[in-house]
Design a protein around this motif. Sequence first.
Motif, PDB file in Angstrom:
ATOM      1  N   ARG A 289       0.824  -1.209   0.000  1.00 39.14           N
ATOM      2  CA  ARG A 289       0.000   0.000   0.000  1.00 39.14           C
ATOM      3  C   ARG A 289       0.861   1.263   0.000  1.00 39.14           C
ATOM      4  O   ARG A 289       0.423   2.313  -0.472  1.00 39.14           O
ATOM      5  CB  ARG A 289      -0.923   0.005   1.222  1.00 39.14           C
ATOM      6  CG  ARG A 289      -1.976  -1.108   1.210  1.00 39.14           C
ATOM      7  CD  ARG A 289      -2.723  -1.135   2.524  1.00 39.14           C
ATOM      8  NE  ARG A 289      -1.836  -1.500   3.620  1.00 39.14           N
ATOM      9  CZ  ARG A 289      -2.189  -1.451   4.909  1.00 39.14           C
ATOM     10  NH1 ARG A 289      -3.404  -1.051   5.249  1.00 39.14           N
ATOM     11  NH2 ARG A 289      -1.333  -1.803   5.849  1.00 39.14           N
ATOM     12  N   ARG A 292       1.693   2.917  -3.516  1.00 37.48           N
ATOM     13  CA  ARG A 292       0.513   3.551  -4.106  1.00 37.48           C
ATOM     14  C   ARG A 292       0.218   4.880  -3.410  1.00 37.48           C
ATOM     15  O   ARG A 292      -0.054   5.891  -4.060  1.00 37.48           O
ATOM     16  CB  ARG A 292      -0.691   2.606  -4.018  1.00 37.48           C
ATOM     17  CG  ARG A 292      -0.576   1.378  -4.892  1.00 37.48           C
ATOM     18  CD  ARG A 292      -1.908   0.701  -5.084  1.00 37.48           C
ATOM     19  NE  ARG A 292      -2.467   0.200  -3.838  1.00 37.48           N
ATOM     20  CZ  ARG A 292      -2.247  -1.022  -3.357  1.00 37.48           C
ATOM     21  NH1 ARG A 292      -1.467  -1.861  -4.017  1.00 37.48           N
ATOM     22  NH2 ARG A 292      -2.792  -1.412  -2.220  1.00 37.48           N
ATOM     23  N   ALA A 293       0.257   4.868  -2.071  1.00 40.82           N
ATOM     24  CA  ALA A 293      -0.003   6.101  -1.328  1.00 40.82           C
ATOM     25  C   ALA A 293       1.069   7.150  -1.615  1.00 40.82           C
ATOM     26  O   ALA A 293       0.789   8.351  -1.627  1.00 40.82           O
ATOM     27  CB  ALA A 293      -0.056   5.793   0.173  1.00 40.82           C
ATOM     28  N   HIS A 296      -0.236   8.832  -4.830  1.00 41.14           N
ATOM     29  CA  HIS A 296      -1.626   9.199  -5.082  1.00 41.14           C
ATOM     30  C   HIS A 296      -2.411   9.652  -3.851  1.00 41.14           C
ATOM     31  O   HIS A 296      -3.545  10.103  -4.012  1.00 41.14           O
ATOM     32  CB  HIS A 296      -2.363   8.003  -5.712  1.00 41.14           C
ATOM     33  CG  HIS A 296      -1.698   7.471  -6.938  1.00 41.14           C
ATOM     34  ND1 HIS A 296      -1.521   8.229  -8.080  1.00 41.14           N
ATOM     35  CD2 HIS A 296      -1.142   6.253  -7.192  1.00 41.14           C
ATOM     36  CE1 HIS A 296      -0.899   7.502  -9.002  1.00 41.14           C
ATOM     37  NE2 HIS A 296      -0.659   6.309  -8.485  1.00 41.14           N
ATOM     38  N   ASP A 297      -1.841   9.560  -2.655  1.00 41.17           N
ATOM     39  CA  ASP A 297      -2.639   9.879  -1.469  1.00 41.17           C
ATOM     40  C   ASP A 297      -1.740  10.490  -0.399  1.00 41.17           C
ATOM     41  O   ASP A 297      -1.109   9.770   0.385  1.00 41.17           O
ATOM     42  CB  ASP A 297      -3.312   8.610  -0.934  1.00 41.17           C
ATOM     43  CG  ASP A 297      -4.387   8.903   0.106  1.00 41.17           C
ATOM     44  OD1 ASP A 297      -4.209   9.867   0.879  1.00 41.17           O
ATOM     45  OD2 ASP A 297      -5.384   8.159   0.156  1.00 41.17           O
ATOM     46  N   GLU A 298      -1.680  11.813  -0.359  1.00 40.96           N
ATOM     47  CA  GLU A 298      -0.824  12.520   0.597  1.00 40.96           C
ATOM     48  C   GLU A 298      -1.179  12.155   2.038  1.00 40.96           C
ATOM     49  O   GLU A 298      -0.296  11.938   2.870  1.00 40.96           O
ATOM     50  CB  GLU A 298      -0.965  14.033   0.388  1.00 40.96           C
ATOM     51  CG  GLU A 298      -0.227  14.889   1.399  1.00 40.96           C
ATOM     52  CD  GLU A 298       1.274  14.932   1.141  1.00 40.96           C
ATOM     53  OE1 GLU A 298       2.017  15.297   2.066  1.00 40.96           O
ATOM     54  OE2 GLU A 298       1.692  14.598   0.018  1.00 40.96           O
ATOM     55  N   TYR A 299      -2.470  12.086   2.334  1.00 42.25           N
ATOM     56  CA  TYR A 299      -2.904  11.787   3.699  1.00 42.25           C
ATOM     57  C   TYR A 299      -2.457  10.385   4.109  1.00 42.25           C
ATOM     58  O   TYR A 299      -1.910  10.186   5.205  1.00 42.25           O
ATOM     59  CB  TYR A 299      -4.425  11.906   3.809  1.00 42.25           C
ATOM     60  CG  TYR A 299      -4.965  11.515   5.159  1.00 42.25           C
ATOM     61  CD1 TYR A 299      -4.970  12.428   6.219  1.00 42.25           C
ATOM     62  CD2 TYR A 299      -5.454  10.235   5.384  1.00 42.25           C
ATOM     63  CE1 TYR A 299      -5.453  12.070   7.469  1.00 42.25           C
ATOM     64  CE2 TYR A 299      -5.937   9.867   6.626  1.00 42.25           C
ATOM     65  CZ  TYR A 299      -5.944  10.790   7.663  1.00 42.25           C
ATOM     66  OH  TYR A 299      -6.409  10.409   8.899  1.00 42.25           O
ATOM     67  N   LEU A 300      -2.689   9.393   3.248  1.00 42.53           N
ATOM     68  CA  LEU A 300      -2.334   8.020   3.590  1.00 42.53           C
ATOM     69  C   LEU A 300      -0.821   7.852   3.666  1.00 42.53           C
ATOM     70  O   LEU A 300      -0.315   7.127   4.540  1.00 42.53           O
ATOM     71  CB  LEU A 300      -2.925   7.049   2.562  1.00 42.53           C
ATOM     72  CG  LEU A 300      -2.797   5.554   2.876  1.00 42.53           C
ATOM     73  CD1 LEU A 300      -3.420   5.232   4.232  1.00 42.53           C
ATOM     74  CD2 LEU A 300      -3.437   4.711   1.782  1.00 42.53           C
ATOM     75  N   TYR A 301      -0.088   8.530   2.790  1.00 41.61           N
ATOM     76  CA  TYR A 301       1.375   8.471   2.873  1.00 41.61           C
ATOM     77  C   TYR A 301       1.842   8.988   4.232  1.00 41.61           C
ATOM     78  O   TYR A 301       2.702   8.390   4.880  1.00 41.61           O
ATOM     79  CB  TYR A 301       2.003   9.298   1.746  1.00 41.61           C
ATOM     80  CG  TYR A 301       3.485   9.550   1.971  1.00 41.61           C
ATOM     81  CD1 TYR A 301       4.428   8.553   1.737  1.00 41.61           C
ATOM     82  CD2 TYR A 301       3.932  10.774   2.459  1.00 41.61           C
ATOM     83  CE1 TYR A 301       5.770   8.763   1.970  1.00 41.61           C
ATOM     84  CE2 TYR A 301       5.277  11.004   2.689  1.00 41.61           C
ATOM     85  CZ  TYR A 301       6.189   9.997   2.449  1.00 41.61           C
ATOM     86  OH  TYR A 301       7.521  10.214   2.693  1.00 41.61           O
ATOM     87  N   TRP A 303       0.154   9.016   6.972  1.00 40.18           N
ATOM     88  CA  TRP A 303      -0.240   8.028   7.989  1.00 40.18           C
ATOM     89  C   TRP A 303       0.790   6.903   8.063  1.00 40.18           C
ATOM     90  O   TRP A 303       1.209   6.501   9.149  1.00 40.18           O
ATOM     91  CB  TRP A 303      -1.623   7.460   7.664  1.00 40.18           C
ATOM     92  CG  TRP A 303      -2.141   6.559   8.747  1.00 40.18           C
ATOM     93  CD1 TRP A 303      -2.903   6.909   9.818  1.00 40.18           C
ATOM     94  CD2 TRP A 303      -1.921   5.141   8.861  1.00 40.18           C
ATOM     95  NE1 TRP A 303      -3.167   5.799  10.607  1.00 40.18           N
ATOM     96  CE2 TRP A 303      -2.584   4.714  10.045  1.00 40.18           C
ATOM     97  CE3 TRP A 303      -1.233   4.205   8.102  1.00 40.18           C
ATOM     98  CZ2 TRP A 303      -2.571   3.379  10.461  1.00 40.18           C
ATOM     99  CZ3 TRP A 303      -1.217   2.881   8.519  1.00 40.18           C
ATOM    100  CH2 TRP A 303      -1.886   2.482   9.684  1.00 40.18           C
TER     101      TRP A 303
END
Length: 324
Positions: A289, A292-293, A296-301, A303
Amino acid sequence: MVELSLRAAVEDTLDSPVESVHIGRSTSVGVLADGAVGCAMDYDHYRYAGQAVREQPRELGADTLATLLRRAPGAQVTVGDVLGTAPWKATACAEQTALSELTWASVRVAVLNAASRHLFTPVALSAHGLTRLDLAFDDVQAPRDDSVPGQRFRQVLATVLPEGCTVGVVGLGGLLETLVQHPHVRCVALADAHLDGRAEHVTRLLAGLRALAPDTEVNVVGTGLHALAEASDLVQVTPSSLTNGTMDEVLEATAGRPKLVVGPTGASAPAAWFAAGAVLLVTEVKDRRLPRAYHHDEYLYHWFNEYDHRIVVHHGPSEREGAR
């Protein structure tokens, strides 16, 4: 050199293909063809929370890696290829693919961590007299009295922290909040190479720690590692020192002091860290995961970087053996 010991521990994976690496954020990510993922601090792209990304994250696939390592296009790049290449050799490539020495060092350690994934299994750890706890972020960073896993971690800490001890902390993070609240800790001493540029942050940090644990003394000893070691019974070190070329200096300056190795960059060859003086390793093992983060996903990265689950490695019987 501890990095040589870490590399030696993954000799059996040196022929494993590297699928891709990912750069441009505060950490680099390495992905092997078997799905193993590793990350490591990149001091060339490090940014404090709230700062904008300095460049768009990018993926370096197998062909780009081959170019970086001066291989023919399409050549398979292995773990051994990445670990055996000095950073300055990579920077001599074409401008569009050149990487700084700091970024290449980060890539190298990220791939090393991916190659170390199998060394964190219970069987691999028990061969070296080690065991692991898998804990949520809160159980490590802010263990509550009503949290059984959190209290288990505090008990593990009690086995490595002498009563009334002073813990030296290299940097300004890791287990700081947990350490100042632990009943065995009398004093926490801080040293950081960038204190002058972080005066406001340090002032807020000290105020917060003293409010959290008013009975624990918290001092700043400056930037000197030898002074920190002399003032401390044991020392918390950050494995990200591997990626800026200072880890050997840190270990030499703190020789003779037990080490708490804390940080995601330390997800490599646990037994090698313990051979270098560690009595506790707190790190994180990443999965698919994260890449991918990363893009494509600043918040999840964020986290994954800050709040992902922790793996705590220490000497002792496994949980199953301890229950007998």
